[in-house]
Enzyme design. Structure first.
Site: not given
Ligand SMILES: [Zn+2]
Length: 707
Positions: A498-499, A502, A505
């Site tokens: 998940h991280e 980020h 991105h």
């Molecule tokens: Zn998040």
């Protein structure tokens, strides 16, 4: 759902270098490494030179330099243009941005008393500076003049978006208010900046301050050896050698709640967790959060909105509280029904054991774990050996290489802020430099809980040159012990992916302007790139590449994967309900229309009753430790964002399922239309360009077993 912190300055939008005319005296610069551009490989912060005492003077200088730049823009005798006003504003404040980004990241990974003191001292300074900027009439008049001519300026789409972004930031910051209202808003913002920090500091003190000390073997009943070992190490770290300690950070708490057969100890631990900030002592958060809620109503009213939720959501993809409640409502009823069936299964187990007690929240984890074991023959602890941290990292790297050809090279020579941190250079398929990522995964005494990403430098283009991003990924995962490497739970593995999403991105961002770059997007869009990565983590084709037993090197058995993935749906009633309940609680706190903070316990009880939350499940966050919404304004009225984005991520991942997990064209389209574009266009426009249509909610319902 993972805590993610962003720079407070995201809203202030400042760009990089070019602060030459504001350069400080050379002697001071020699002493303070934050005051000059970083003369390091890839422009990473010179962590070996930065000390805590450098931050506050550098922030003061940064604010002063920014003020000068702004004055020059505001007082420019030439008529306002896009270049001399909007672009100039965008490129201003480079020094302050540089300092704030490093400080924000470091105050989260090393929240010493000194760093907390600096945060408390600097927050009002920065808040006041932001207000000075937003409420500067001369400056706003110029921005507004450009805004009013926007259709005649022949702006490129990215420039038009930048203009809109800055104009909106001013209006949302109060630029259109009358002078006395501006003063009032300024007072509100000042008080909020202090209270939000105090909320987070109290929570940290409450979390770190508690220890469940296990005195002897009878207190260890039911615990797997890995959990016992971790508790022994924690005790040693606290100077309690020979005993065992369980804390309130989740990697410590959850395995205990899942496995301990000592119901009394489970209750003590659970109650300590849910009562953080609620002890009527110096760390109590009730009065603070009630005041925050009241001040936010005042702010929203001043800016012309009936509630804070209306104000916050006006700048989101969802747009209105009603649309958010619609989505939450569609999920709530089926989720509650599934959770009810999960509770029935647990009650049946309790009865079969001949136990006389009624199912309570501190029993839920334990019996959910039993159901996993008995119904799916899955023991979460038995999975750990297949999820060695280093292998999981190679797993996420491998997914990215297969999707986009990007590669990762460890750079141990770069300055680090802690010896445990690993630093990687990210390279484009052709070998060119994309950015740097710091990976920091273990709990430490002064590190905040949860997992998050931070940006140390944001991507932009200056004079046609790409300014490469520098980011961090932070977690609080299971530490290695003296005998085993770091072995992750499934949840921790998902969090890592998940991280990393980020981070991608930010790393793949390709904007001209920092204000539109990477993760500078609406709060309910920002979780799409992170959450979509979780879909690859547990896919059998991907597991086969990285989930190998840490001792034998054997790949995780296909049959175990099968059971794990079907069991992953097993706890979805609970997971959905605790999350949705917290989202509704958040909306309730921000649906107040009068600037009077209510008493917290009855407010929370009414919210609970209105939504029909069953007593066996607790809010994922109760008010006094709901740091997402009270520790900063970032997720205020925005905690729903994770599920909103999950609609997007499940629908987007379905495109990969249809065309192939690593389909080149789909991956390229996702990169070019979503990951690279940041906030340079309306999020729905970007999404439709990728998917060919608006998102559908069915893939989410299906994945969560809620259809
Ligand atoms: Zn998040």
């Amino acid at each position: 759902m993972k805590l993610r912190t962003l720079s407070l300055l995201a809203a202030l939008s400042l760009a990089l270098p070019l602060a030459a005319e504001a350069a400080p005296a050379q002697a001071e610069a020699d002493a303070n490494p934050l005051l000059t551009e970083f003369e390091t490989p890839f422009g990473v912060p010179p962590f070996d030179l930065i000390r805590a005492e450098h931050y506050l003077p550098a922030m003061r200088d940064g604010i002063a330099a920014h003020k000068q730049e702004i004055e020059a823009i505001a007082a420019n005798p030439a008529p306002p243009t896009f270049a001399n006003t909007v672009e100039a504003l965008e490129r201003s404040g480079a020094l302050l941005t540089r300092v704030r980004l490093v400080f924000n990241a470091m105050s989260a990974v090393d929240a010493t008393d000194e760093m907390q003191r600096i945060a408390n001292e600097s927050a009002p300074l920065v808040a006041s500076h932001v207000d000075d900027l937003r409420l500067d009439e001369q400056l706003f008049a110029r921005v507004k003049a450009v805004w009013e001519q926007r259709d005649a300026l022949g702006l490129k789409p990215e420039q038009a978006k930048l203009l809109e972004r800055h104009y909106k930031d001013f209006v949302r910051g109060g630029a259109n208010l009358a002078p006395d209202q501006k003063e009032e808003l300024r007072r509100v913002n000042q008080e909020l900046s202090v209270l939000e920090l105090e909320f987070g500091d109290n929570l940290l003190a409450e979390t770190k301050g508690f220890a469940l000390v296990l005195e002897g073997p009878e207190d260890l009943a039911g615990l797997p050896q890995a959990v016992v070992d971790a508790a022994a190490e924690a005790a040693k770290a606290r100077g309690l050698e020979g005993k065992w300690v369980v804390g309130l950070d989740k990697p410590s708490m959850i395995p205990f709640l899942e496995n301990s057969t000592r119901r009394d100890l489970r209750q003590r631990l659970f109650e300590a967790y849910v009562n953080r900030g609620n002890h009527d002592d110096e760390y109590d958060n009730k009065a603070i959060l009630s005041r925050i809620a009241a001040l936010r109503v005042k702010k929203a009213n001043l800016l012309g909105f009936p509630t804070y939720a209306h104000y916050a959501l006006d700048d989101s993809m969802a747009r209105t509280p009603d649309r958010v409640r619609d989505l939450l409502g569609r999920l709530w009823t089926p989720a509650l029904a599934v959770a009810g069936r999960e509770a029935d299964e647990m009650r049946a187990l309790i009865a079969a054991d001949g136990q006389p007690f009624k199912l309570e929240p501190w029993d839920w984890f334990f019996y959910a774990n039993r159901v996993l074991g008995e119904k799916y023959a899955v023991d979460p602890e038995a999975l750990r050996p297949y999820f060695q941290l280093d292998h999981v990292i190679q797993g996420v790297f491998g997914v990215c290489t297969r999707l986009w050809g990007i590669t990762f090279v460890e750079r141990p020579e770069l300055p680090k802020y802690h010896p445990e941190v690993k630093v990687y250079e990210v390279r484009e398929a052709d070998g060119s430099h994309l950015g740097i990522i710091y990976m920091d995964y273990f709990p430490r005494a002064t590190k905040r809980g949860g997992a998050w990403m931070n940006e140390l430098r944001q991507q932009s283009r200056v004079n046609g040159q790409r300014v490469a991003p520098v980011v961090t990924n932070n977690g609080n995962f299971t530490r290695p012990t003296s005998t085993t490497p770091s072995l992750l739970t499934l949840e921790e593995t998902l969090t890592l992916f998940h991280e990393f999403g980020h981070a991608l991105h930010a790393l793949l961002a390709n904007s001209t302007y920092e204000r539109l770059s990477g993760t500078n997007v609406a709060v309910d869009f920002v979780e799409l790139p992170s959450q979509i990565m979780e879909n690859w983590a547990l896919h059998p084709d991907v597991l086969a590449t990285y989930a190998r037993h840490f001792k034998t090197g054997e790949p995780i058995p296909a049959e175990l994967v099968e059971r794990v993935t079907s069991a992953a749906k097993a706890g979805q009633g609970f997971a959905s309900v605790e999350y949705l309940a917290a989202s509704l609680l958040d909306l309730d706190w921000h649906a107040l229309s009068e600037a009077r903070g209510p008493s917290v316990p009855p407010f929370e009880a009414r919210s609970r009753e209105a939504m029909g939350l069953i007593p066996e499940i607790e809010f994922r966050y109760r008010s006094t430790y709901f740091n997402h919404i009270f520790g900063s304004s970032m997720y205020a009225a925005g905690y729903y964002s994770y599920i909103w984005a999950e609609v997007l991520d499940k629908d987007a991942f379905a495109a990969f399922e249809e065309k192939g997990l690593f389909d080149h064209d789909t991956a390229e389209s996702f990169r070019r239309n979503i990951l690279e574009r940041g906030g340079s266009e309306d999020p729905m426009t970007l999404y439709v360009r990728f998917r060919g249509r608006e998102p559908e909610v069915e893939p989410l319902l299906k994945k969560r077993g809620l259809l």
